[in-house]
Design an enzyme around this catalytic site. Sequence first.
Site, PDB file in Angstrom:
ATOM      1  N   HIS A  64      -1.512   4.818  52.912  1.00 31.87           N
ATOM      2  CA  HIS A  64      -2.716   3.986  52.921  1.00 31.87           C
ATOM      3  C   HIS A  64      -3.308   3.894  54.315  1.00 31.87           C
ATOM      4  CE1 HIS A  64      -0.368   2.739  49.330  1.00 31.87           C
ATOM      5  NE2 HIS A  64      -1.555   2.965  48.789  1.00 31.87           N
ATOM      6  N   SER A  71      -8.266   4.530  43.316  1.00 30.11           N
ATOM      7  CA  SER A  71      -6.912   3.981  43.281  1.00 30.11           C
ATOM      8  C   SER A  71      -6.702   3.021  44.452  1.00 30.11           C
ATOM      9  CB  SER A  71      -5.887   5.122  43.263  1.00 30.11           C
ATOM     10  OG  SER A  71      -6.100   6.007  44.360  1.00 30.11           O
ATOM     11  N   ASP A  74       1.424   2.965  56.063  1.00 32.91           N
ATOM     12  CA  ASP A  74       2.743   3.219  55.479  1.00 32.91           C
ATOM     13  C   ASP A  74       2.972   4.691  55.178  1.00 32.91           C
ATOM     14  OD1 ASP A  74       0.979   3.616  53.420  1.00 32.91           O
ATOM     15  OD2 ASP A  74       1.738   2.021  52.135  1.00 32.91           O
TER      16      ASP A  74
END
Length: 255
Positions: free
Chosen positions: A190, A14, A187
Amino acid sequence: MVGPLRPQFVLFGSSIVQWSYSNEGWGAILAHLYARKADILVRGYCGWNSRRALQVLDKVFPKDAIVQPELVIVYFGGNDSMGAHPSGLGQHVPLHEYIENMRKIAIHLKSLSDNTRIIFLSTPPVNEAKIRETLSDLFTQIDRTSESCRIYSEACLELCQEMDVKVIDLWTALQKMDDWSNVCFTDGIHLSSMGSQIVVKEILKVLKEAEWEPSLHWKSMPNEFAEDSPYDPVCADGKTTLNISGEVFYNNLRD
């Protein structure tokens, strides 16, 4: 395609994979270390869960491909672990289904060739406060917790032990860093440069310790076009040249 043909390492997952070349990411670090040794191919899909991965598995890794990857590093789990949305939409995948999806991915990858090696990355923790600060304006619901990540991480570890698949426990590895919740993420989800360095160190540890023939550790793999040449840089004696084909500059991983 271009030649010569090099070993292929595929990163499949992902957003942690899709963005692995951003912020001095782990994909970029691997590409740097494996320059002249292997091609690092990114097959990352931001926002995806293990359900969507299964939908494209045959397209990303066709069994009839002439060339099969030597290594596949797989990461799915963080999006799967999200809380279920009341609408029924969204990224959540129930734990039992996530386990079976990852099992199917592993079985497919093992079937590609006898030389295809696999490493799974388990779900890392998150900085919940940072997520609320940076992402709450983008989505109607952000139900992602370190506790849910732990549950999915442990499920991945247990599955890999059962299937004899190499796995990296990212949930534990990142938390070994001092002030990990602030320094390992951009964040809250990530990876920062520091977080990516931890991922690479763990990958290299697996590659170094694995009893795979041939070894896929970067120091063990040959360099492309590594023969001595009169066109190499001239040494201080003015009479000989220095072969720098194996030099890796700006490497602080030391492994």
